[in-house]
Structure formats: structure tokens, C-alpha cells
Design a protein around this motif. Structure first.
Motif, PDB file in Angstrom:
ATOM      1  N   THR A  29      -2.592   2.123  -7.233  1.00  0.00           N
ATOM      2  CA  THR A  29      -3.183   0.418  -6.887  1.00  0.00           C
ATOM      3  C   THR A  29      -3.311  -0.160  -8.021  1.00  0.00           C
ATOM      4  O   THR A  29      -4.213  -0.957  -7.976  1.00  0.00           O
ATOM      5  N   LEU A  34       0.916  -1.258   0.027  1.00  0.00           N
ATOM      6  CA  LEU A  34       0.017  -0.175   0.104  1.00  0.00           C
ATOM      7  C   LEU A  34       1.133   1.189   0.005  1.00  0.00           C
ATOM      8  O   LEU A  34       1.402   1.691   1.090  1.00  0.00           O
ATOM      9  N   LEU A  79      -5.056  -7.408   0.335  1.00  0.00           N
ATOM     10  CA  LEU A  79      -6.290  -6.666   0.972  1.00  0.00           C
ATOM     11  C   LEU A  79      -7.264  -7.118   1.958  1.00  0.00           C
ATOM     12  O   LEU A  79      -7.616  -6.247   3.107  1.00  0.00           O
ATOM     13  N   PRO A 119      -2.675  -3.193  -3.264  1.00  0.00           N
ATOM     14  CA  PRO A 119      -2.539  -4.498  -2.792  1.00  0.00           C
ATOM     15  C   PRO A 119      -3.303  -5.560  -3.599  1.00  0.00           C
ATOM     16  O   PRO A 119      -4.360  -5.304  -4.134  1.00  0.00           O
TER      17      PRO A 119
END
Length: 991
Positions: free
Chosen positions: A863, A765, A872, A867
Motif C-alpha cells: 500500500t 488494492l 480509498l 489505493p
């Protein structure tokens, strides 16, 4: 098309509301009805077993009788005049998860004397009557457990919770509430609002009126008289559904579903009132009734006059009675039968909270997707997430609370709430938008046999919403002028030693209070004010005043202070660099713009750089400094040059030309201002004014070529640096603008980044993604206001991460309201396309989070690759756990392992392998929060650290000429980063 979209939204909202009703509304199935009937029959049988004329004395509950101050309480037991079911069950509006049925037991006249309305005799006998019933219930095999509770948090009015022995799966935790009623026991005229019915409550020779005490008895006398509600709801499906929706809405909001504000019965009364005034009709849908009701609560002027039902039949209320009610209570909802205020517990502050919440809900319905369904009916708003500052007062054993008695006109706990609120309102003044003081003193397990002195176990809770940060962080409060002697004396009496006479710049001499504070610690000013006035006026020690304000500061501090305090010198250094770059004359093209890209410039860096002694043009007395870091982190700065048609067309040639420009810029800075510069092929590092700036050039032709040659992989590789720079510049500019609008934003981001890295998620992240997630919290605060404290903002970040529907919804961050409906459609199409591709691939390694902005509608920048779905899932689980712990710590003491620092400690037992790095070989060892530990898992790497690197320059290293010393400074040196890179490469080879 717009009309079709609106119609589709309404259909979607109605469908969701319909599903909600199915989930929360408890229908009267045969199993449930049978359980209720059997339990009520068992209770009746137990009561029938009690012998008539059994003598009941104060010895049944001596401490309770003593504490409420009652006399003449003995009576001979008589059977109840009536036992019947009331409440929500009778109008088919029970709402999960609180599943209980009210059983009204009418107290018989034979147990009471004519004047038992005096001196708490009624309350004592009411309790003793229940004690006897409890004794027989506990002996019945049909009854499970029997517990004491209270009516609307009123300790002087206990009631019984009766759990059946039989269990039904569809109604777990079901119980019956036994509530005594007092129909026709006393003359209503003896309980009017101007009478005093507690004869030891007086001021000198003047008897003080007891409107709250009188209303407490009147409430039981009118308890059965709910025909005005029942006739409204029975046979009208939509209003029952509206009641259920409003109950769900209220129960999700701790600030309004509380003893001095709203409850389920008052909601039904308000609906019945609106129906009686033809403000709602049976032609409306349930959601329309909800909107009308919320709008009435939020905006109606009727609240200032009081709510009175239309006159019907014999019911009437005189003008004098209305005046009495108005003088006795801040909020009035008058019973249709006469002068009893159904809202006698509701405080002025409670009504204000309710109106604010209703107004905010209407905004949600107007502005949020699907009519705000998620925000209105699904989001729980507890104190921790609603208020910027949460403070607990531990009052256990504090006899001053009840020194005048537990029960006066009102209970001592309610009077103490008012006292605390008054003190804080006066102290905080315009700093606070709202203050809530709530003491849920009867929440703990309690028995009337323990008396009332034990009802101080739960802390008193204070919630403060800040008006503006500027006002909240103000360090000087100006009081009355010196000439106003009475006012000045009162000011000094209130503030004590904090009050001082000052002369201000405008020549005014006035009383004032000063809260000296560093800029980085201004968030503590409000806490210090609260501690001072509470300690002074309530004689509480600091240990008993616990505010959730600064407990997470340790994660951001370096030594005794926050390095963000150096931001002023950093921005000054950048301004100087920017001016010097623009003044360079010996470049073929002049520098046209200079933009800072590093997160330190926008106040979102966890570790803002501190000025380094070796990064100055001149420095002296190095040996006096005990620790001089050997490393310095460079701060990216983007340069754009003035336009020219002479740039080469070849992609590689463009890159070489940019490198040549950077070298020339470095040489010019070094030659003109004596600045130390180091050059690589891609960028130039400039050591100046204590900082290292890394210069990069953005050439817009590179972006144009990238767009034109979208299918050319070589062009993409060459110009990806330009694209990254462009996106970074867009992101930095937007975040910087958001930070200027919300000064607390940067600190919340820093906490969020610290949390992400502490739990080892920083690789999946990225920090820009964290900045966007926190930005969403500030830009889309509904159903709350914008966060105005670091802990509140951090909690909302954790809840967003843990509760957002990442699988089915893109998260759109529109910082400057740039996105049009067509842009949002494009984003949704991109999201659906990605999800479709993931579904076809069936891979859990695909990106699971979709963050879209105006500069990145396809969620590629931050993103695009991570993740992953699995990462996630872990992120969400960790965020949920941390959010729950943070909420818990707001309400209670640190117990055992559950402490504030646990929010940043990550469990290592989930890993197959753990590698511990030597702390003293890291470039910035002071940034570690905790010592490295590995109690679980495999420790797979052992070895001796290299002696060739030290994080700090030793005294012997600080000898020599400045140029030689600067050469010892390591720019952007991070061995752990390279180690991880090499480890990943090795792992890929093995796989």
C-alpha cells in the motif's frame, strides 16, 4: 514509562467516554421537558373526556379477546387511579436514539372483578381499556399519531405509542409509551408460581401451574414499585452514567438486547442490586462500575441461586417462595417486595448469551486499545456479524404454531422458540458453541383489531456459533450402540431415514448419521443437518428454511465444483518438484530451500489452477477432452542455493549468475526427468505434473547490498527483485501459517478478492493487501469471536474496510505476535510521517491506506502507492453498500434488484468511458461471473476480435507429437493485462 503510558490510555478512554455521554445522554432541557409535560397533559385531557361508566365490551377488539381465550370481559369505564411518568425519564437516564417516556396509567379497581386474574380476563380488559383511550387520543389535535406496540415483545400485553403533534428538532421521533399498571388489583397469594389460573390448561385431571402467566400479571402489579431503583440512582451521578454506558453496550448487541434476555430496566435493577450488596460504591468512577457489573454478569455464582435484595422493613420472601421461583424459572432477579421474578422472561440460553457477551467485553477492555472503547461502545453487533450461520424460518400461515392456542402459560411464539432450540441443540450437539432462536413476532405494524393470528409475518431467526470447524465439518455422527435398544430407537425416531447402523473401525456397531460431502463443500454439512431436522420435526419445506450459507459460492465455483479441490494434487506436484530440485547434482551450488510463493499454495487464490493435460510429462487421449485450455498460469516458486563466498560482487554480475543457475536447473530437470522447461533471462518455467512452476532465485547478498547502498539508485533497481522476493517469501510464509490455524481464512480471502476485482479495484488494492485485511479480521476479532464461516468472515472484511479509521490510524497486522512496543512505535512514527507529508503536499493521489507488518513497518510493499485517498474513499463507499446489502439479505428475502449476485455486480454508470472485451478472446473466459453489459456510460472501443487466439485448443490443434503440442501451450499469456498496460501508457502520454 509504562505507568505513564497506562495513565495516558486511561485519560484517553475517559475523554472518549465523556464525549460518548454527551452524544447519547438526553439531558432534560427546557424544550424537551416542556414537550414531555405538554404531551402528558394532552393525554390526560383526552382521558378526562372519556365518560365514566361507559360500557366497554369485547366488540371493541373482538379478535384479540377471542385469540387470547378470555371470557367475561365487559366492564364499565372508570378513570385511572393514577397517571404518572416512570421509567428512564424519572431517573434522568434516557439514551439516544430511542427517545421515549413511559407514562404509567394505573387501572382502576372498579373495572375489574376479584377473579379477573383467571383465564386472561385481566389481559383482555387491559387491552380494551387501552382501545378506548386510543379512540379519544386520535381525536385530539394535540396528538399526532397513535400506534400499537407490545411490552417486551409480549403480544398479550399491548401498549400505546403516542406521538405529539408538535415536533422538537433535538428529539426526533419522540413518543410517549402508555403502559397500564395493576397496583393492588388482585391478591398476591392467588398469583403464586404453583397456581394454575388458566382453567382450560390441564393434563388430564392435573392442573398445570402457570408461572409465566401469573408473572405477566404480577409485573403490572409491581410496575409502579420502583423505589428501590429510584433511590439508588437519584443523586448518584456515576451510577447513572454507568447505566447509560451499559445501555449503549447492550443496545449494540442484538443477541442480548432481546425479549428473553436483557432490557434497560433489568440493567438498572442489576446495578441497584450491586449497590445494595456494596459491590459498587459512590467512590467509583462510572467506567469502574461498568467493569464490576460486567464481571458480575459474567462470573458471579449468584445467578445459579438467584438474585435477592437484602431484607428491608416489611419486605421478605419465604424459603418456600424461593423454592417455587427456582423450580419455575431458569433465571431469578427477585423484586425486593416479595415473590415476583423481575427476570421471568429471561431464558437459560438468554443468560448464557449475556454471560458470554459480558466475558468477551471484559477481554476487549483488557486487550484492546483505549480500553476497548471502540469495540465496547461504538461497534454494533447484529445477528449477521455475530453468528457463523444465520437461518430464517418462514412460518407465515403455519397453523401448527398456535394449534393449542395463542396464549397458554406462555405465548405460542415463545414456546415455538423453545421447541426449535431444543431440536437444534440435540441435532447439532458439540458442533455448535451457542444457538440463538429469536422470533421478533411483534416487530411488524400491528393492531389489536387484527388479532394474534397475523403475528407470523416476521420470520423466526436462528443464529449458530460454531464450536470448532473440525466438529462443524464432521461428516459422521456416532450415536448409541446397537445393544442400547431404547436409546437406539429414540435415535432413529429423531433422525428418521438419516439414521443407519454401522460398523466402525474399532469394531463398534452403533447408530449413526452420515453426511457425505466433498472436501470443498463441507461448510454445507451443518446447513443440511438443520434442514433435515427442521423439515422432519416441524414439517417445513426447504423453501421455508433459508440459511445464509452457500449463496456466494457461485463466485468461486468452476462448473459444478470448486477448483480448490485440486489443491491436493497441486501440493503433491510441488513436493515432487521440491524433491527433484534438491536432488540435482550437476549444479555448482545445491538447492538448499524451495518455497512456494503463489497464493494458490496458501489457498487464497480466487482461481486455483486445475491440472492441465499438456503440462504433464506424458499424456494420452487428448481428443476425448472437449475443452483443453490454450493458456496456463505459472505459479511462482522461490529457490535458495547453499552459501558460497565465490559469488561476484558486481550487482549486474549477480543477476547474470542467477540466470545461469536457472538455465542449468531447467536443463537438469529436462535431462534427468524429461520435464519440459522454458527459460527467460529472469526465470525458468517448469511444466510438471499438470502445473507450470516459475522458478526464481533469492540471493541474500543482493538484500545486503541493497541495505548497504540505500542511496544508490542503480543498486536499488538491480536488487529490487531480491527485495520483492524476500518480502513475498515473508508474506507467503506468514499467511500460510495463518491459514493452517484458521482453515476458513483462505475461502474468506477468495471472496474478498473476488469482490475487489468485481468492482474494478484490483489495480489499486493488491491481492496481498486483501490477504492482510482479512488476516486482521481473524487476528483482531474483538468484540466478536474468530469467524467460522465464509459469509460471516466476508461480511466482517467489508465492515472493516468501510468502518476503519484510515485517516488517523495505521492498520497493524501482527500474524505471529512478533511486534514489540518499539516496533509499534516505529510503525506509528512512519504513519505520522507519511500523513504529515501528505498534508504538506495536499495531494489526494497519495496512498490513503497504511498496512504495516513485521516485514514492512513503513507500509511500502502493498500500500505504498495505492489505493490513493480518492480510491480509498470509493472503496469504503462500495464496502459500506455491500456490507449493508449482505446484512439485509441475511434477514429477508431477495426482493426486486436486491439479490445476492448484486454483491459482485458493479455499477458502470459512474464511468466516463467503458471498454468491453470479447469474452471468447480472454485466456480464462470461464472466470467471468456475468456477461459484459454497458447500459450507461460511453462505449468507446468497438472492433472485431483477432482470430489468431482462442482460449481453448480446437480438436485439430490436438494432433501431433507431445513436444509439438506443448509448444502450443501459452504460459502466463494475458492479453487483457497487456492491453491495460498499453492503455495506461497511452493515457499518460496524452496527459
Amino acid at each position: 514509562m509504562e505507568g505513564l503510558g497506562s495513565h495516558a490510555m486511561m485519560d484517553s478512554t475517559e475523554l472518549k467516554v465523556s464525549e460518548l455521554l454527551k452524544e447519547v445522554h438526553l439531558y432534560h432541557s427546557s424544550h424537551f421537558s416542556s414537550l414531555v409535560d405538554n404531551t402528558v397533559s394532552a393525554i390526560k385531557s383526552c382521558i378526562d373526556e372519556i365518560p365514566v361508566d361507559f360500557k366497554v365490551t369485547a366488540d371493541v377488539a373482538p379478535k384479540f379477546v377471542r385469540d387470547i381465550g378470555a371470557d367475561k370481559v365487559d366492564f364499565m369505564f372508570k378513570k385511572p387511579s393514577l397517571i404518572e411518568i416512570g421509567g428512564s425519564y424519572s431517573i434522568q437516564s434516557l439514551v439516544r436514539p430511542e427517545l421515549n417516556v413511559d407514562l404509567i396509567i394505573r387501572l382502576p379497581k372498579g373495572c375489574f372483578h376479584e377473579k379477573d386474574y383467571l383465564n386472561y380476563r385481566y389481559h383482555a380488559k387491559r387491552c380494551l381499556y387501552l382501545c378506548l383511550i386510543k379512540k379519544y387520543l386520535e381525536a385530539s389535535p394535540s396528538i399526532g399519531k397513535v400506534e400499537w406496540s407490545t411490552f417486551q415483545n409480549e403480544a398479550r400485553k399491548p401498549l400505546l405509542h403516542v406521538y405529539p403533534a408538535a415536533k422538537v428538532a433535538e428529539v426526533p421521533g419522540f413518543f410517549v409509551r402508555i403502559i397500564p399498571s395493576a397496583t393492588s388489583l388482585f391478591s398476591l397469594s392467588k398469583l403464586n408460581m404453583k397456581r394454575n389460573n388458566i382453567h382450560n390448561l390441564n393434563h388430564g385431571t392435573t392442573l398445570q401451574a402457570t408461572p409465566k402467566y401469573n408473572s405477566s400479571i404480577l409485573e403490572d402489579m409491581f410496575l409502579e414499585d420502583t423505589e428501590f431503583v429510584n433511590k439508588t440512582f437519584l443523586g448518584w451521578k456515576e451510577i447513572r452514567e454507568a447505566l447509560i454506558q451499559l445501555k449503549v453496550w447492550a443496545r449494540h448487541r442484538s443477541s442480548v438486547y432481546v425479549h428473553d434476555c436483557l432490557n434497560g430496566f433489568l440493567i438498572s435493577v442489576i446495578l441497584a442490586y450491586l449497590a445494595s450488596r456494596q459491590q459498587i460504591s459512590n467512590s467509583m468512577k462510572a467506567i469502574e462500575i461498568v467493569r464490576v457489573t460486567l464481571n458480575f454478569i459474567a462470573t458471579s455464582e449468584s445467578w445459579s441461586r438467584g438474585l435477592y435484595f437484602p431484607k428491608t422493613g416489611l419486605s421478605s420472601i419465604t424459603k418456600e417462595e424461593k423454592i417455587q421461583l427456582k423450580e419455575s424459572f431458569p433465571v431469578i432477579i427477585c423484586h425486593p417486595s416479595g415473590g415476583f421474578n423481575l427476570a421471568f422472561r429471561m431464558s437459560r440460553n438468554g443468560l448464557n448469551q449475556l454471560q458470554d457477551e459480558a466475558a468477551l467485553t471484559l477481554k476487549c477492555m483488557e486487550k484492546c486499545r483505549d480500553g476497548g472503547f471502540e469495540e465496547v461502545f461504538m461497534t454494533k453487533i447484529d445477528y449477521a456479524v455475530k453468528y457463523d450461520y444465520c437461518i430464517r424460518l418462514n412460518l407465515k400461515g403455519k397453523k401448527e404454531v398456535y394449534v393449542s392456542g395463542f396464549c397458554l402459560d406462555d405465548e405460542c411464539w415463545r414456546l415455538y422458540e423453545e421447541k426449535v432450540h431444543g431440536i437444534l441443540a440435540k441435532a447439532l450437539n458439540d458442533r455448535a458453541k451457542s444457538i440463538q432462536v429469536t422470533w421478533r413476532n411483534t416487530q411488524c405494524q400491528w393492531s389489536v383489531n387484527d388479532g394474534l393470528s397475523v403475528l407470523d409475518k416476521e420470520p423466526l431467526f436462528i443464529g449458530i456459533s460454531v464450536s470448532t470447524l473440525e466438529k462443524a465439518f464432521r461428516i459422521v455422527d456416532i450415536g448409541p450402540n446397537a445393544e442400547s435398544k431404547d436409546e437406539a430407537l429414540e435415535f432413529r425416531k429423531f433422525w428418521g431415514e438419516k439414521a443407519e447402523l454401522r460398523r466402525f473401525k474399532d469394531g463398534r456397531i452403533a447408530e449413526s448419521t452420515v453426511w457425505e460431502s466433498e472436501q470443498w463443500s463441507r461448510h454445507l454439512v451443518l446447513k443440511r443437518i438443520v434442514e433435515h431436522v427442521i423439515g422432519r420435526h416441524l414439517s417445513l419445506s426447504m423453501e421455508n428454511i433459508i440459511g445464509a450459507v452457500d449463496q456466494l459460492d457461485f463466485s468461486l465455483l468452476h462448473g459444478a465444483g470448486d477448483p480448490v479441490s485440486y489443491s491436493g494434487s497441486l501440493l503433491g506436484a510441488f513436493d515432487l518438484l521440491s524433491k527433484r530440485l534438491r536432488l540435482i547434482e550437476d549444479l555448482p551450488l545445491k538447492v538448499s530451500s524451495v518455497q512456494p510463493l503463489d497464493s494458490a499454495f496458501r489457498f487464497t487464490s480466487v482461481f486455483p489452477p486445475e491440472p492441465h493435460l499438456l503440462a504433464n510429462e506424458k499424456f494420452e487421449s487428448l481428443r476425448l477432452n472437449k475443452y483443453v485450455p490454450s493458456c496456463i498460469q505459472p505459479l511462482e516458486v522461490m529457490i535458495q542455493l547453499e552459501g558460497s563466498g565465490n559469488w561476484p560482487m558486481d550487482e549486474i554480475a549477480i543477476e547474470k549468475t542467477k540466470s545461469s543457475f536457472l538455465i542449468q536447473i531447467g536443463e537438469s530437470l529436462q535431462k534427468t526427468w524429461g520435464v519440459t522447461c522454458t527459460a527467460t533471462e529472469n526465470d525458468v518455467d517448469v511444466l510438471m505434473a499438470g502445473y507450470a512452476f516459475r522458478l526464481k532465485i533469492l540471493h541474500e547478498r543482493g538484500l545486503n547490498l541493497l541495505n548497504k547502498e540505500a542511496g544508490n539508485d542503480q543498486a536499488k533497481r538491480v536488487h529490487s527483485t531480491d527485495k520483492k522476493l524476500f518480502i513475498h517469501s515473508q508474506h507467503a510464509s506468514m499467511i500460510n501459517g495463518l491459514q493452517s490455524r484458521h482453515p476458513i481464512y483462505g475461502t474468506v480471502v477468495r471472496l474478498a478478492k473476488r469482490w475487489v476485482s468485481s468492482h474494478l479495484f484490483s489495480a489499486c488494492l493488491l491481492e496481498e493487501a486483501v490477504e492482510l485485511l482479512v488476516a486482521y479480521v481473524f487476528l483482531n476479532p474483538f468484540p466478536l469471536g474468530v469467524p467460522c464461516s465464509r459469509i460471516n468472515g466476508f461480511l466482517r472484511f467489508l465492515r472493516l474496510l468501510s468502518q476503519y479509521d484510515w485517516t488517523y490510524s495505521p492498520l497493524i497486522v501482527d500474524i505471529n505476535n512478533d511486534l514489540s512496543p518499539s516496533d509499534e512505535k516505529e510503525i506509528n512514527d512512519n504513519f505520522l510521517l507519511r500523513r504529515k507529508g501528505q498534508g504538506e503536499n495536499g495531494k489526494s493521489t497519495e496512498a490513503g491506506m497504511f498496512l504495516a507488518t513485521v516485514y514492512d513497518k513503513a507500509s511500502e510493499s502493498w500500500t505504498g502507492l495505492s489505493p490513493s485517498v480518492l480510491e480509498l474513499k470509493r472503496l469504503v463507499a462500495y464496502a459500506r453498500s455491500s456490507a449493508n446489502l449482505l446484512t439485509k439479505l441475511t434477514f429477508q428475502e431477495e426482493i426486486g434488484p436486491y439479490r445476492w449476485e448484486c454483491l459482485f455486480r458493479t455499477p458502470l454508470n459512474n464511468y466516463d468511458a467503458i471498454i468491453l472485451l470479447h469474452k471468447d478472446k480472454l485466456p480464462y473466459p470461464q472466470r467471468l461471473l456475468f456477461p459484459s453489459e454497458a447500459d450507461n456510460g460511453k462505449l468507446i472501443a468497438r472492433g472485431h476480435a483477432s482470430k489468431s487466439f482462442q482460449p481453448f485448443l480446437l480438436p485439430k490443434d490436438l494432433k501431433g507429437k507431445p513436444a509439438a503440442l506443448k509448444n502450443k501451450l501459452l504460459i502466463d499469456f494475458d492479453p487483457s493485462r497487456f492491453f491495460v498496460r498499453d492503455l495506461e501508457a497511452s493515457t499518460l502520454k496524452i496527459i
